[in-house]
Design an enzyme around this catalytic site. Structure first.
Site, PDB file in Angstrom:
ATOM      1  N   ASP A  12       0.806  -1.230   0.000  1.00  0.00           N
ATOM      2  CA  ASP A  12       0.000   0.000   0.000  1.00  0.00           C
ATOM      3  C   ASP A  12       0.832   1.269   0.000  1.00  0.00           C
ATOM      4  O   ASP A  12       0.427   2.304   0.538  1.00  0.00           O
ATOM      5  CB  ASP A  12      -0.952   0.024   1.220  1.00  0.00           C
ATOM      6  CG  ASP A  12      -1.864  -1.184   1.240  1.00  0.00           C
ATOM      7  OD1 ASP A  12      -2.232  -1.655   0.157  1.00  0.00           O
ATOM      8  OD2 ASP A  12      -2.190  -1.652   2.347  1.00  0.00           O
ATOM      9  N   LYS A  15       1.781   2.162  -5.108  1.00  0.00           N
ATOM     10  CA  LYS A  15       2.284   1.600  -6.376  1.00  0.00           C
ATOM     11  C   LYS A  15       1.343   1.887  -7.541  1.00  0.00           C
ATOM     12  O   LYS A  15       1.783   2.192  -8.649  1.00  0.00           O
ATOM     13  CB  LYS A  15       2.469   0.071  -6.237  1.00  0.00           C
ATOM     14  CG  LYS A  15       3.488  -0.327  -5.177  1.00  0.00           C
ATOM     15  CD  LYS A  15       3.551  -1.832  -5.025  1.00  0.00           C
ATOM     16  CE  LYS A  15       2.316  -2.440  -4.438  1.00  0.00           C
ATOM     17  NZ  LYS A  15       2.023  -2.052  -3.048  1.00  0.00           N
ATOM     18  N   GLY A  39      -4.602  -4.250  -3.677  1.00  0.00           N
ATOM     19  CA  GLY A  39      -5.582  -3.215  -3.994  1.00  0.00           C
ATOM     20  C   GLY A  39      -4.787  -1.997  -4.405  1.00  0.00           C
ATOM     21  O   GLY A  39      -4.119  -1.388  -3.568  1.00  0.00           O
ATOM     22  N   HIS A  40      -4.779  -1.697  -5.692  1.00  0.00           N
ATOM     23  CA  HIS A  40      -3.966  -0.593  -6.203  1.00  0.00           C
ATOM     24  C   HIS A  40      -4.892   0.543  -6.635  1.00  0.00           C
ATOM     25  O   HIS A  40      -5.752   0.349  -7.496  1.00  0.00           O
ATOM     26  CB  HIS A  40      -3.100  -1.069  -7.372  1.00  0.00           C
ATOM     27  CG  HIS A  40      -2.074  -2.096  -6.963  1.00  0.00           C
ATOM     28  ND1 HIS A  40      -1.152  -2.630  -7.825  1.00  0.00           N
ATOM     29  CD2 HIS A  40      -1.824  -2.664  -5.761  1.00  0.00           C
ATOM     30  CE1 HIS A  40      -0.382  -3.491  -7.164  1.00  0.00           C
ATOM     31  NE2 HIS A  40      -0.784  -3.539  -5.921  1.00  0.00           N
ATOM     32  N   GLN A 224       1.882  -6.103  -3.335  1.00  0.00           N
ATOM     33  CA  GLN A 224       2.324  -6.173  -1.941  1.00  0.00           C
ATOM     34  C   GLN A 224       3.617  -5.358  -1.750  1.00  0.00           C
ATOM     35  O   GLN A 224       3.846  -4.431  -2.482  1.00  0.00           O
ATOM     36  CB  GLN A 224       2.522  -7.638  -1.500  1.00  0.00           C
ATOM     37  CG  GLN A 224       1.233  -8.430  -1.347  1.00  0.00           C
ATOM     38  CD  GLN A 224       0.614  -8.875  -2.641  1.00  0.00           C
ATOM     39  OE1 GLN A 224       1.238  -9.499  -3.464  1.00  0.00           O
ATOM     40  NE2 GLN A 224      -0.642  -8.551  -2.833  1.00  0.00           N
TER      41      GLN A 224
HETATM   42  P1  GDP Z   1      -0.801   0.353  -3.533  1.00  0.00           P
HETATM   43  O1  GDP Z   1      -1.391  -0.925  -3.049  1.00  0.00           O
HETATM   44  O2  GDP Z   1       0.678   0.421  -3.308  1.00  0.00           O
HETATM   45  O3  GDP Z   1      -1.180   0.672  -4.958  1.00  0.00           O
HETATM   46  O4  GDP Z   1      -1.435   1.501  -2.617  1.00  0.00           O
HETATM   47  P2  GDP Z   1      -2.978   1.645  -2.195  1.00  0.00           P
HETATM   48  O5  GDP Z   1      -3.743   2.132  -3.361  1.00  0.00           O
HETATM   49  O6  GDP Z   1      -3.469   0.431  -1.502  1.00  0.00           O
HETATM   50  O7  GDP Z   1      -2.864   2.757  -1.056  1.00  0.00           O
HETATM   51  C1  GDP Z   1      -2.293   3.995  -1.299  1.00  0.00           C
HETATM   52  C2  GDP Z   1      -3.325   5.074  -0.928  1.00  0.00           C
HETATM   53  O8  GDP Z   1      -2.686   6.319  -0.857  1.00  0.00           O
HETATM   54  C3  GDP Z   1      -4.423   5.217  -1.966  1.00  0.00           C
HETATM   55  O9  GDP Z   1      -5.603   5.597  -1.326  1.00  0.00           O
HETATM   56  C4  GDP Z   1      -3.884   6.347  -2.847  1.00  0.00           C
HETATM   57  O10 GDP Z   1      -4.932   7.047  -3.515  1.00  0.00           O
HETATM   58  C5  GDP Z   1      -3.226   7.207  -1.822  1.00  0.00           C
HETATM   59  N1  GDP Z   1      -2.078   8.002  -2.289  1.00  0.00           N
HETATM   60  C6  GDP Z   1      -1.108   7.656  -3.188  1.00  0.00           C
HETATM   61  N2  GDP Z   1      -0.154   8.594  -3.239  1.00  0.00           N
HETATM   62  C7  GDP Z   1      -0.505   9.556  -2.364  1.00  0.00           C
HETATM   63  C8  GDP Z   1       0.099  10.789  -1.941  1.00  0.00           C
HETATM   64  O11 GDP Z   1       1.171  11.179  -2.397  1.00  0.00           O
HETATM   65  N3  GDP Z   1      -0.576  11.513  -0.996  1.00  0.00           N
HETATM   66  C9  GDP Z   1      -1.785  11.116  -0.477  1.00  0.00           C
HETATM   67  N4  GDP Z   1      -2.355  11.866   0.446  1.00  0.00           N
HETATM   68  N5  GDP Z   1      -2.367   9.969  -0.860  1.00  0.00           N
HETATM   69  C10 GDP Z   1      -1.734   9.193  -1.777  1.00  0.00           C
HETATM   70  P1  IMO Z   2      -0.937  -4.192  -2.199  1.00  0.00           P
HETATM   71  O1  IMO Z   2      -0.521  -4.763  -3.537  1.00  0.00           O
HETATM   72  C1  IMO Z   2      -0.927  -4.552   2.136  1.00  0.00           C
HETATM   73  C2  IMO Z   2      -0.918  -8.612   3.781  1.00  0.00           C
HETATM   74  C3  IMO Z   2      -2.166  -9.023   4.536  1.00  0.00           C
HETATM   75  C4  IMO Z   2      -1.547  -9.968   5.546  1.00  0.00           C
HETATM   76  C5  IMO Z   2      -0.465 -10.666   4.732  1.00  0.00           C
HETATM   77  C6  IMO Z   2      -0.882 -12.018   4.169  1.00  0.00           C
HETATM   78  O2  IMO Z   2      -2.226  -3.461  -2.247  1.00  0.00           O
HETATM   79  O3  IMO Z   2       0.174  -3.413  -1.600  1.00  0.00           O
HETATM   80  P2  IMO Z   2      -2.477 -12.717   2.161  1.00  0.00           P
HETATM   81  O4  IMO Z   2      -3.934 -12.457   1.923  1.00  0.00           O
HETATM   82  O5  IMO Z   2      -1.587 -12.199   1.087  1.00  0.00           O
HETATM   83  O6  IMO Z   2      -2.198 -14.154   2.498  1.00  0.00           O
HETATM   84  O7  IMO Z   2      -2.132 -11.893   3.517  1.00  0.00           O
HETATM   85  O8  IMO Z   2      -0.140  -9.791   3.669  1.00  0.00           O
HETATM   86  N1  IMO Z   2      -1.159  -8.121   2.395  1.00  0.00           N
HETATM   87  C7  IMO Z   2      -1.112  -6.824   2.063  1.00  0.00           C
HETATM   88  N2  IMO Z   2      -0.938  -5.716   2.813  1.00  0.00           N
HETATM   89  N3  IMO Z   2      -1.054  -4.452   0.797  1.00  0.00           N
HETATM   90  C8  IMO Z   2      -1.213  -5.547   0.028  1.00  0.00           C
HETATM   91  O9  IMO Z   2      -1.225  -5.496  -1.313  1.00  0.00           O
HETATM   92  C9  IMO Z   2      -1.279  -6.808   0.665  1.00  0.00           C
HETATM   93  N4  IMO Z   2      -1.452  -8.066   0.218  1.00  0.00           N
HETATM   94  C10 IMO Z   2      -1.348  -8.862   1.295  1.00  0.00           C
HETATM   95  O10 IMO Z   2      -2.777  -7.918   5.153  1.00  0.00           O
HETATM   96  O11 IMO Z   2      -0.914  -9.249   6.573  1.00  0.00           O
HETATM   97 MG    MG Z   3      -2.889  -1.595  -1.756  1.00  0.00          MG
END
Ligand code: GDP
Ligand code: IMO
Ligand code: MG
Length: 427
Positions: A12, A15, A39-40, A224
């Site tokens: 998270d 990416k 979840g991207h 991840q």
């Molecule tokens: P990912 O799994 O690495 O793609 O990241 P996620 O989408 O799960 O979580 C990142 C969160 O931060 C999302 O809600 C994005 O919209 C938000 N986000 C990304 N870059 C920034 C930033 O520079 N500032 C803020 N405030 N939010 C951001």
């Molecule tokens: P993105 O791509 C954050 C974490 C779960 C748990 C561990 C194992 O959005 O960054 P799993 O379901 O993979 O067996 O869970 O890994 N986890 C993540 N945490 N971002 C993710 O993906 C994750 N995918 C798995 O919360 O701790």
């Molecule tokens: Mg994510």
């Protein structure tokens, strides 16, 4: 130039946003690992897309999208995602390919994930219950696995599924006294999955190598984060794939030598979902402040993310094993208003200082953080478009991270939108 984008913390990091930005100058975006546990998020104007399986490049109408062999693919989630994009006027036809070797997540994997987590009680891993671990276990075990190529011959797959379900029912009944699963229900779903997805199934290794020969620019999208890597992360509190950039080659058949840029994504602080060690965690008002300002709730499960200070020991390790040559730091805006910021520059373990991250749970659990403290800033960064406009304290924060991690920061995030990223030239 081919490049790989990978998370350097516990997932998270942002990416999705970074991949979406870089995809503008790429022809193909490849997801090579993980599954619908990811979840991207991509935010374009007022529209927010949360992608679990499709590469984040999917939102750009002319970008080719590939799901590699290393992904564990939940067909129901993928079909929903394709439909969701269609509703936004984004079609994938003729620009989307799925590896015939990608393994398939079916209902019994999600059941097994849930049953196992429930039975572990307080020792649970805190998985996303997306069936990830059980599906990768079946891949390694070989005898009870389904791959995307199997959807091409439904008659044969029906027999296979009957066999697998009989085995799983015996196991779940004996281990967890679970209600039996009906093979017929899964077979019925598989017929629909086959109809919807077989047109996209190809040999993606061949496709990618031919594309690279034809000088197409390929972007590899990690899922991840490196600290959740099965081998190099905080085992057993990890995911079941090689989530660092080391998983890229095996997850799509393109060796690292063919990739020039390895971009590690970090947040300006640290977060973690689920259980497991987190040395810089701030289970206090600071952690709550960051969670509130950064909207730190899971994209996939909605769970509150644990928040803490930036751990430069952990990031330096992820950068090192991942051959990272550039860092994209997101969420710098979120730190606004914190009087003093801390960066963990070393761990003290049994009275000895170390700057090399110990992935071993026992040693890591003993780590006391050694912090460097820097003044914070009160300015709002969300409208900043040039690195020179950042307050001096924010510039100092970036410089401190660069110095410890020893990798240049080439992109800075100041908000969730595509437009809220500042690219920075390396001098
Ligand atoms: P990912 O799994 O690495 O793609 O990241 P996620 O989408 O799960 O979580 C990142 C969160 O931060 C999302 O809600 C994005 O919209 C938000 N986000 C990304 N870059 C920034 C930033 O520079 N500032 C803020 N405030 N939010 C951001
Ligand atoms: P993105 O791509 C954050 C974490 C779960 C748990 C561990 C194992 O959005 O960054 P799993 O379901 O993979 O067996 O869970 O890994 N986890 C993540 N945490 N971002 C993710 O993906 C994750 N995918 C798995 O919360 O701790
Ligand atoms: Mg994510």
């Amino acid at each position: 130039m081919n490049c790989c984008v990978v998370g350097l913390q516990w997932g998270d990091e942002g990416k999705g946003k970074v991949v979406d930005i870089l995809a503008e100058n790429c022809d193909i975006v490849v997801r090579y690992g993980g599954g619908a546990n990811a979840g991207h998020t991509v935010v374009i104007g007022d529209t927010k897309y949360a992608l679990h399986l499709l590469p984040s490049g999917a939102v750009r109408k002319s970008t080719v999208c590939v799901i590699g062999n290393g992904v564990v693919l939940d067909p129901a989630v993928l079909i929903d995602e394709i439909e969701m994009l269609k509703k936004h006027g984004i079609e994938l036809e003729s620009r989307f390919f799925i590896s015939e070797n990608a393994h398939v997540v079916l209902d019994y994997h999600k059941t097994e994930d849930r049953l196992r987590e429930e039975s572990l009680g307080k020792n649970k891993i805190g998985t996303t219950i997306r069936g990830i671990g059980p599906c990768y276990a079946d891949k390694i075990g070989r005898s009870y696995a389904v791959r995307m190529a199997d959807f091409r011959d439904m008659a044969k797959l029906e027999g296979k599924i009957e066999n697998i379900v009989a085995y799983k029912n015996k196991l779940f009944g004996a281990m967890y006294k679970a209600e039996p699963i009906k093979a017929a229900d899964i077979i019925e779903k598989c017929r629909n999955f086959a109809k919807a997805l077989v047109p996209y199934v190809v040999d993606t290794t061949q496709y990618l190598h031919e594309a690279i020969d034809a000088k197409k620019r390929v972007l590899f999208e990690g899922a991840q984060g490196s600290l959740l890597d099965l081998d190099f992360g905080t085992f057993p509190y990890v995911t079941s794939s090689n989530a660092s950039s080391l998983g890229m080659a095996a997850g799509c058949g393109v060796p690292a030598q063919m990739v020039e840029r390895f971009i590690g994504v970090v947040k300006a602080y640290a977060t973690r979902v689920g259980e497991g060690p987190f040395p810089t965690e701030q289970d206090n008002a600071t952690g709550e402040y960051i969670r509130d300002k950064g909207h730190e709730y899971g994209t996939t499960t909605g769970r509150a993310r644990r928040c803490g200070w930036f751990d430069a020991v952990a990031v330096k390790y992820s950068a090192r094993i991942g051959a990272i040559n550039e860092i994209a730091m997101m969420h710098l805006d979120t730190l606004k208003g914190i009087k003093e910021l801390k960066i963990c520059r070393a761990y003290s373990i049994d009275g000895k200082e170390t700057t090399f991250f110990p992935s071993d749970a026992v040693r890591l659990s003993k780590a006391q953080c050694v912090y460097e403290t820097l003044p914070g800033w009160d300015e709002d960064l969300t409208g900043i478009t040039n690195i020179d406009q950042l307050p001096q304290a924010a510039k100092n924060y970036l410089a401190a991270v660069e110095k410890i991690v020893n990798v240049p920061i080439t992109m800075v995030g100041v908000g969730p939108k595509r437009s809220q990223a500042i690219e920075r030239k390396i001098s």
